[in-house]
Design a protein around this motif. Structure first.
Motif, PDB file in Angstrom:
ATOM      1  N   LEU A  55       0.831  -1.211   0.000  1.00  0.00           N
ATOM      2  CA  LEU A  55       0.000   0.000   0.000  1.00  0.00           C
ATOM      3  C   LEU A  55       0.862   1.256   0.000  1.00  0.00           C
ATOM      4  N   PHE A  56       1.960   1.216   0.740  1.00  0.00           N
ATOM      5  CA  PHE A  56       2.854   2.375   0.775  1.00  0.00           C
ATOM      6  C   PHE A  56       3.455   2.636  -0.602  1.00  0.00           C
ATOM      7  N   ALA A  57       3.934   1.584  -1.268  1.00  0.00           N
ATOM      8  CA  ALA A  57       4.531   1.757  -2.595  1.00  0.00           C
ATOM      9  C   ALA A  57       3.512   2.349  -3.566  1.00  0.00           C
ATOM     10  N   PHE A  58       2.267   1.879  -3.479  1.00  0.00           N
ATOM     11  CA  PHE A  58       1.230   2.387  -4.381  1.00  0.00           C
ATOM     12  C   PHE A  58       0.886   3.837  -4.057  1.00  0.00           C
ATOM     13  N   GLN A  59       0.727   4.146  -2.784  1.00  0.00           N
ATOM     14  CA  GLN A  59       0.382   5.515  -2.388  1.00  0.00           C
ATOM     15  C   GLN A  59       1.525   6.479  -2.699  1.00  0.00           C
ATOM     16  N   LEU A  75      -9.304   6.058  -1.839  1.00  0.00           N
ATOM     17  CA  LEU A  75      -7.876   6.338  -1.669  1.00  0.00           C
ATOM     18  C   LEU A  75      -7.025   5.520  -2.631  1.00  0.00           C
ATOM     19  N   THR A  76      -7.571   4.391  -3.102  1.00  0.00           N
ATOM     20  CA  THR A  76      -6.820   3.525  -4.000  1.00  0.00           C
ATOM     21  C   THR A  76      -7.022   3.918  -5.453  1.00  0.00           C
ATOM     22  N   LEU A  77      -8.288   4.042  -5.848  1.00  0.00           N
ATOM     23  CA  LEU A  77      -8.591   4.350  -7.247  1.00  0.00           C
ATOM     24  C   LEU A  77      -8.347   5.808  -7.594  1.00  0.00           C
ATOM     25  N   TYR A  78      -8.607   6.701  -6.630  1.00  0.00           N
ATOM     26  CA  TYR A  78      -8.592   8.125  -6.936  1.00  0.00           C
ATOM     27  C   TYR A  78      -7.649   8.890  -6.021  1.00  0.00           C
TER      28      TYR A  78
END
Length: 667
Positions: free
Chosen positions: A224-228, A429-432
């Motif tokens: 999640l951190f890498a994606f955010q 928070l994930t998609l947008y």
């Protein structure tokens, strides 16, 4: 080379045939292998004396081999007796007998796991898991044992659960200490996070179920951190690039629109209009999501943004997923802006050639200030003179490519995407995560809560009597079905069958019409216009009315076979009523039978009875369906996580976002 990128063929124990089998489940690298997490665990860590092992339960026992023998015959089998100081037990294998006979010897010390049953008065285990205990690390018994999803080809290549566990164990022994951790050391220290290699070992071979979950959460946080972090960098980059349109504030059109409205906008609408206007004034391209529950008034927000663009000498476009919704937007916008001296055009898939050419010319010349339409707006022949703002309604029904195609019709126009499907916080928070988000969290004044009731099909006659009473009082009724035509495989009523039944039966005294997606566009438009004008009192339909249909006089929504619909769909359908000042009703008729179907549908439908909060319903829908199904297959851009669970890991996601923003702000 980053160690996790090592090709799977270079991992010990993987030859060409095994590599081919692993590719079937998308294991191409060492990282893919180590992130192929157990689907569940068996806790075999509690060792019982044989004398206390209960019949019918899964247990783990430790003992020595006392005797072995192969029994030939029509059903050959290998049998061995294993004993400890308290008792003994017979282990029976119906496969691999000759091999097993050579494999075991008297006095071998074993851990065996399986379910105990009785055979001819003796206790036995059939095909137990076993492990030799001569100094070898335990993987299969006496520990918390990971279970994996394996394909048929993997099993043929010796990668059943036992072989797969051994492969992962050897890979960890070889590579774990050399795995580089992408998390910054300061972040790991501040949050008390374990090293990546250690967490990978613990998630596969934990000392306890609690340790397995802690390790999974550590891996999930890393994902999640890498994606955010990627989202935060993208968002920062877009904010630093001053190559968009800096619109001047609207001096007359927006205020003229406010003055002409027959109702008072809500505080939430005014707040979101101000947020959008402020961002449009910046030189960076606007990418903003407007969320609002059913009936909250998102269209007015979008229209104010479009008027700002037009007043600055630009055009605006609004794209909707269905002709019914697009046409309704067109009529509503046309009514509001034509008195302001603006021209609005409507573009859809099927139009007369001469009319279509006239509309295309108006768009290309700039004579059309606002273009409203379906995906017809993104066709190649549509050319805008000066597109400054693209508005996309019910945006989750469009793919990334379609949204991008409309954006490319202008020279870096601002983008405003809107949805009446409330999005759970974790998905938003994930998609947008790179978008700015505004929420219209207030319904117009005077709206009464819709009374929602769940009923069994035995109440159907009384329900339609109630619907008839509502029509006699001058109201209108929707009756929604999940199918268009009867299917031999389905026992629930189709819209066509129900239409014939209702207009000749309980609702025979009223004007009843049928509406479904297979009808021609002109026919659908005619039916909807008749319903809006109250020339039709009862509309029998499919989910074609799910979004956008606005008939304030309709007060009753009857949904047959409600168990066949998802929560988000039910909430959208319920939102078609309750748009006027009269009390409205939503009646959910369930035909679910006993068992799992009944339990599942009851949980969903009782949520509808309990609340009208779209965000609470969305969270429940996400919990029941999972993120992969929440938006359906048309939604592109949903990342795939191997350890993170967007239903369970909301707090981890929020923490990962905060840490990513902290790092980006310090760069």
């Amino acid at each position: 080379m980053e160690i996790l990128s090592t090709p799977i063929e270079k991992v010990k124990g993987v030859g060409a045939k095994r590599a081919s089998a692993l590719r079937e489940v998308d294991i191409l690298t060492l990282g893919d292998l180590l992130y192929y997490l157990p689907r569940r665990y068996l806790d075999r860590s509690q060792i019982l004396p044989m004398a206390r092992a209960p019949i019918g339960q899964e247990v783990t026992l430790i003992g020595q081999v006392r005797q072995t023998r192969f029994i030939p015959g029509p059903r050959p089998r290998f049998v061995m007796v294993v004993a400890d100081e308290t008792d003994d037990i017979t282990c029976t294998f119906f496969q691999g007998g000759r091999y097993l006979q050579r494999n075991f010897a008297v006095d071998d010390e074993l851990a065996i796991s399986g379910k105990i049953d009785l055979f001819q008065g003796r206790r036995q285990m059939v095909h137990p898991e076993y492990e030799f205990l001569l100094g070898e690390e335990r993987l299969h018994t006496g520990v918390v044992v990971p279970l994996y999803t394996t394909s048929a080809d993997m099993k043929e290549r010796g990668l059943r659960s036992r072989g797969f566990r051994r492969l992962i164990s050897e890979a960890l022994d070889t590579f774990a200490e050399r795995i580089e951790d992408d998390l910054p050391a300061a972040l790991q220290q501040r949050l008390g996070l374990a090293e990546l290699g250690a967490s990978l070992r613990q998630v596969h071979f934990p000392a306890s179920l609690a340790e397995a979950e802690r390790a999974r959460q550590r891996l999930a946080f890393g994902e999640l951190f890498a994606f955010q972090l990627r989202l935060a960098r993208r968002r920062k980059k877009s904010r630093e690039q001053a190559d968009g349109i800096a619109f001047a504030p609207s001096a007359k059109l927006v205020s003229a629109l406010w003055d002409s409205l027959p109702f008072a906008p809500t505080r939430a609408q005014r707040r979101v209009v101000a947020e959008v206007a402020a961002q449009m004034q910046r030189p960076q391209v606007m990418n903003r999501l407007v969320q609002g529950d059913v009936g909250s008034g998102k269209t007015l927000v979008g229209l104010c943004a479009m008027l700002t663009a037009v007043e600055n000498g630009y055009q605006a476009a609004m794209m909707a997923p269905t002709e019914i919704l697009a046409e309704q937007h067109f009529f509503n916008i046309q009514t509001l802006v034509e008195p302001l001296g603006l021209t609005v055009v409507f573009l859809k898939g099927a139009q007369r050639k001469a009319l279509r050419q006239e509309l295309l010319t108006a768009i290309e010349s700039g004579a059309a200030h606002i273009a409203v339409g379906t995906h017809a707006l993104i066709q190649e022949q549509v050319q805008f003179a000066r597109l400054g703002l693209a508005v996309i309604d019910e945006q989750h029904r469009f793919g990334v490519v379609q949204r991008g195609a409309l954006y490319k019709k202008g020279a870096k126009p601002d983008l405003l995407v809107m949805t009446a499907t409330p999005i759970p916080r974790t998905l938003a928070l994930t998609l947008y995560g790179e978008l700015d988000v505004s929420v219209i969290d207030e319904l117009p004044l005077g709206r009464k809560p819709i009374r929602t009731a769940l009923r069994g099909n035995e109440r159907r006659e009384a329900i339609f009597e109630f619907a008839g009473d509502q029509v006699r009082q001058g109201r209108q009724v929707y009756v929604v079905y999940p199918l268009i035509e009867e299917s031999e495989k389905m026992d629930y009523k189709s819209a066509v069958e129900a239409y014939d039944e209702l207009r000749h039966g309980p609702l025979a005294d009223f004007a009843v019409a049928l509406l479904h997606g297979r009808m021609a566009a002109e026919e659908k438009a005619a039916v909807m216009e008749d319903f809006k004008q109250n020339r039709i009192q009862v509309l029998v339909c499919t989910t074609v009315v799910e979004v956008g249909v606005d008939v304030p006089n309709a007060t009753v929504m009857i949904i047959e076979h409600a168990e066949r619909f998802g929560l988000a769909q039910l909430h959208q359908l319920r939102g078609r009523v309750g748009r006027g000042g009269e009390q409205s009703f939503c009646i959910l008729i369930s035909y679910a039978h006993a068992g799992a179907e009944l339990a599942d549908s009851r949980e969903r439908l009782q949520t509808m009875e309990r609340t009208q909060d779209g965000f609470e319903i969305a969270e429940k829908d996400l919990q029941l369906r999972g993120p992969g199904e929440f938006f359906g297959v048309r939604q592109a851009g949903m990342p795939t996580f191997k350890a993170a669970d967007l239903v369970a890991d909301g707090d981890l996601l929020q923490s990962a976002r905060e840490e990513a923003m902290r790092i980006i702000d310090s760069e």
